[in-house]
Design a protein around this motif. Structure first.
Motif, PDB file in Angstrom:
ATOM      1  N   UNK A 321       0.830  -1.213   0.000  1.00  0.00           N
ATOM      2  CA  UNK A 321       0.000   0.000   0.000  1.00  0.00           C
ATOM      3  C   UNK A 321       0.861   1.259   0.000  1.00  0.00           C
ATOM      4  N   UNK A 322       1.964   1.257   0.767  1.00  0.00           N
ATOM      5  CA  UNK A 322       2.791   2.462   0.818  1.00  0.00           C
ATOM      6  C   UNK A 322       3.635   2.611  -0.457  1.00  0.00           C
ATOM      7  N   UNK A 323       3.956   1.489  -1.085  1.00  0.00           N
ATOM      8  CA  UNK A 323       4.637   1.587  -2.391  1.00  0.00           C
ATOM      9  C   UNK A 323       3.684   2.223  -3.405  1.00  0.00           C
ATOM     10  N   UNK A 324       2.404   1.834  -3.314  1.00  0.00           N
ATOM     11  CA  UNK A 324       1.420   2.460  -4.216  1.00  0.00           C
ATOM     12  C   UNK A 324       1.278   3.947  -3.905  1.00  0.00           C
ATOM     13  N   UNK A 325       1.583   4.340  -2.668  1.00  0.00           N
ATOM     14  CA  UNK A 325       1.547   5.771  -2.303  1.00  0.00           C
ATOM     15  C   UNK A 325       2.846   6.470  -2.699  1.00  0.00           C
ATOM     16  N   UNK A 326       3.809   5.728  -3.239  1.00  0.00           N
ATOM     17  CA  UNK A 326       5.007   6.362  -3.769  1.00  0.00           C
ATOM     18  C   UNK A 326       6.317   6.011  -3.080  1.00  0.00           C
ATOM     19  N   UNK A 327       6.288   5.216  -2.022  1.00  0.00           N
ATOM     20  CA  UNK A 327       7.554   4.858  -1.359  1.00  0.00           C
ATOM     21  C   UNK A 327       8.312   3.803  -2.176  1.00  0.00           C
ATOM     22  N   UNK A 328       9.635   3.812  -2.028  1.00  0.00           N
ATOM     23  CA  UNK A 328      10.419   2.746  -2.655  1.00  0.00           C
ATOM     24  C   UNK A 328      10.193   1.478  -1.829  1.00  0.00           C
ATOM     25  N   UNK A 329      10.569   0.325  -2.400  1.00  0.00           N
ATOM     26  CA  UNK A 329      10.380  -0.949  -1.697  1.00  0.00           C
ATOM     27  C   UNK A 329      11.136  -0.930  -0.362  1.00  0.00           C
ATOM     28  N   UNK A 330      12.368  -0.399  -0.400  1.00  0.00           N
ATOM     29  CA  UNK A 330      13.208  -0.380   0.796  1.00  0.00           C
ATOM     30  C   UNK A 330      12.581   0.528   1.858  1.00  0.00           C
ATOM     31  N   UNK A 331      12.158   1.721   1.432  1.00  0.00           N
ATOM     32  CA  UNK A 331      11.566   2.668   2.387  1.00  0.00           C
ATOM     33  C   UNK A 331      10.273   2.095   2.971  1.00  0.00           C
ATOM     34  N   UNK A 332       9.506   1.396   2.109  1.00  0.00           N
ATOM     35  CA  UNK A 332       8.240   0.808   2.578  1.00  0.00           C
ATOM     36  C   UNK A 332       8.516  -0.263   3.636  1.00  0.00           C
ATOM     37  N   UNK A 333       9.530  -1.098   3.373  1.00  0.00           N
ATOM     38  CA  UNK A 333       9.866  -2.154   4.346  1.00  0.00           C
ATOM     39  C   UNK A 333      10.328  -1.539   5.661  1.00  0.00           C
ATOM     40  N   UNK A 334      11.037  -0.424   5.560  1.00  0.00           N
ATOM     41  CA  UNK A 334      11.593   0.203   6.772  1.00  0.00           C
ATOM     42  C   UNK A 334      10.528   0.865   7.661  1.00  0.00           C
ATOM     43  N   UNK A 335       9.294   0.936   7.170  1.00  0.00           N
ATOM     44  CA  UNK A 335       8.200   1.432   8.024  1.00  0.00           C
ATOM     45  C   UNK A 335       7.781   0.376   9.042  1.00  0.00           C
ATOM     46  N   UNK A 336       8.177  -0.872   8.787  1.00  0.00           N
ATOM     47  CA  UNK A 336       7.700  -1.981   9.626  1.00  0.00           C
ATOM     48  C   UNK A 336       8.845  -2.640  10.382  1.00  0.00           C
ATOM     49  N   UNK A 337       8.636  -2.835  11.671  1.00  0.00           N
ATOM     50  CA  UNK A 337       9.610  -3.497  12.536  1.00  0.00           C
ATOM     51  C   UNK A 337       8.919  -4.616  13.309  1.00  0.00           C
TER      52      UNK A 337
END
Ligand code: NAI
Length: 556
Positions: A321-337
């Motif tokens: 969902x956040x990639x669809x909002x424009x984040x890169x794959x790496x940045x999107x993964x880094x939202x989750x811990x």
């Protein structure tokens, strides 16, 4: 609730049953019991079998609910409803739909769990298909025994991880049955298009193996290549016999669920509700929470406590969902811990299961939840660990220190496993928490304010997704279908729902929610070239036209 127009349209249908006399009363698909009119009784050879008074479905429903309430306990209520489903399917769905808040916890979690634990002892009449190790090499023939040919939704389990109750073997059949009742009750997938399947590969549950009444294969589970071959044969057989069916995996153990999903998701029309359905409804909760915190999903930092199917599924969907909002794959993964039983999941750890690796970011180790919380400073905390009372006063206090409105989801089921109660979340956050839970909690009161928090219930999402897929004949299930469904569901929560702490619309609006979700799902399927039916002009009207209505047909 179903509308008058829909009821009337269904009632106007004239049907000629392919049987006569007493057989009609024994066929739950066509039986109306005391609701057969005098004319029908005469034409169909039913005279004498029924008491004189012709009852309306409303009266029958009232009688059913009277009996439901009189039952000694929840298990007796489950048995009563199963009996009703076996006798008169239309009335069963009428009762389910009109009393969804009361009945859902009986036919689905938590009571269905208790029913599965006792399944061999409350077993009365078989429903669905048991595909067992005995059928290897001839599963196609077994599937062909099923009387309906146009099956659109199959729910299958191998019974290895039934809810949080572990390996229940063939007793797990209650889950596909319950789930499919919700596909029909909540979304209106026609019951004749649904098929519950128990893939019986044995059980490692010693007490079941010793139970003289156990209904399944009385051997240890087959494993490894043997298991994979059996699943493979099953999947090929399903594709051949029911080529239009969506195959939903349910309550497979962690080690199998991720593997099967990864193996088959690009090949067949399939999804895993424990992973993707949970993710859909939780993401809807996040979107609603963002309406309160006035923030964007892509700016959140989410800490998951527990790193199993539910947590990983949510994180993967947040990523999409956040990639669809424009984040890169790496940045999107880094939202989750993640924090698992060994502490913070970080790149230095050498013991990580495959599904945790995308979320193992570079960070110093943290041995427990509280230290991880202090280090990561999340805006959202999600519990999916099955570990009760782990969101302590200190944890909730720290979340409240970090955030003006701490978003806290305690998803573990059943209630006894929740990471914290609603009352604890509101009290310890001084009324600031934006809270949702996996199991329902009674309203909580903090300093005179009442909070009616919402239940992050998968039933909000999977039935609608299933209806959408069945309606447009989609050939695959994608993450986009789930995050679009999440948006639709979040938009349905009103300002009033949000103000009292509830992130989801009330369950009484579930048919409406499911129709909107089905339309959103089908819309994605058409947009991505996955639909096989001609594109309709009005998507919502189209999916609604496919919804089953529990209304008696008139017989000629
Ligand atoms: P799972 O067995 O796949 O995952 C549980 C995870 O918790 C594992 O990664 C395990 O290592 C971790 N864990 C165990 N002990 C821990 C500890 N002391 N500290 C930190 N982590 C620990 O189970 P699944 O399917 O992910 O479900 C987890 C919970 O979420 C269950 O209680 C389930 O009922 C609930 N759930 C709620 C849903 C909802 O609210 N809609 C939907 C699906 C699951």
């Amino acid at each position: 609730m179903i509308g008058h127009t829909e009821r009337k349209a269904a009632h106007d249908e004239l049907i000629r049953p392919n049987r006569r006399g007493i057989d009609i009363l024994h066929d739950p698909d066509i039986n109306k019991g005391t609701a057969f009119t005098y004319e029908e009784r005469e034409r169909l050879g039913l005279e004498g079998f029924l008491p004189d008074h012709v009852t309306t479905i409303e009266e029958q429903s009232q009688r059913a609910m009277e009996n439901f309430h009189k039952a000694a306990d929840d298990l007796a209520r489950y048995v009563f409803l199963t009996g009703l489903q076996d006798r008169n399917q239309t009335l069963f769905y009428r009762v389910v739909i009109d009393n969804i808040r009361e009945i859902m916890p009986i036919i689905y979690t938590p009571v269905v769990g208790l029913a599965c634990q006792n399944y061999a002892h409350i077993f009365r009449r078989p429903r669905g298909l048991y595909v067992t190790t005995r059928h290897r090499g001839r599963m196609r023939e077994v599937l062909r025994n099923w009387p309906e040919k146009d099956v659109r939704v199959i729910v299958v389990t191998d019974g290895e991880r039934i809810l949080g109750l572990g390996d229940l073997g063939a007793n797990g059949m209650g889950i596909p049955i319950g789930k499919l009742s919700l596909y029909t009750g909540c979304a209106g997938v026609p019951p004749e298009q649904t098929l519950p399947i128990l893939l019986d590969v044995g059980t490692n549950n010693e007490s079941l193996l010793k139970d003289p009444l156990y209904i399944g294969v009385r051997k240890k589970r087959i494993t490894g290549a043997d298991y994979d071959e059996m699943v493979d044969e099953f999947i090929q057989a399903v594709q051949e016999v029911f080529p239009k069916a969506l195959l939903q995996f349910e309550d497979f153990a962690n080690h199998t669920a991720f593997r099967l999903l990864a193996k088959y998701r690009d090949e067949i029309c399939t999804f895993n509700d424990d992973i993707q359905g949970t993710a859909g409804v939780t993401l809807a909760g996040f979107y609603s929470a963002m309406r309160l915190t006035k923030a964007k999903l892509k700016d959140q930092t989410i800490l998951f406590f527990g790193a199993g199917e539910a947590a990983a599924g949510i994180a993967q969907l947040v990523m999409s969902a956040t990639q669809a909002e424009g984040l890169s794959r790496k940045a999107a993964a880094e939202r989750c811990w993640f924090v698992d039983s060994k502490g913070l999941v970080e790149s230095g750890r050498k013991d990580l299961a495959e599904h945790k690796k995308p979320f193992a970011h570079k960070h110093a180790p943290a041995k427990d939840l509280l230290s991880a919380l202090k280090a990561i400073k999340p805006t959202i905390l999600v519990g999916a660990s099955g570990q009760p009372r782990t969101f302590t006063q200190e944890v909730v206090g720290e979340m409240s220190r970090l955030n003006a409105r701490p978003v806290i989801f305690a998803l573990s089921n059943p209630t006894s496993k929740a990471e914290c109660t609603a009352q604890e979340a509101y009290t310890w956050s001084k009324g600031k928490a934006v809270f949702a839970s996996g199991s329902p909690f009674p309203p909580a009161v903090y300093e005179g304010q009442t909070f009616v928090s919402g239940q992050s219930n998968n039933a909000y999402v999977f039935p609608g997704v299933g209806l959408g897929i069945a309606a447009c004949g989609a050939t695959a299930v994608t993450d986009e279908m789930f995050f679009e469904s999440a948006r639709v569901l979040a938009d349905m929560a009103t300002e009033k729902d949000l103000a009292q702490g509830c992130l989801f619309p009330p369950l009484t609006r579930i048919r409406e929610a499911s129709a909107l979700i089905a339309a959103a799902t089908a819309e994605v399927a058409y947009k991505r070239g996955l639909a096989t039916e001609p594109r309709p002009k009005d998507m919502l009207a189209f999916v609604k036209s496919k919804q089953y209505q529990p209304v008696y047909k008139r017989y000629i």
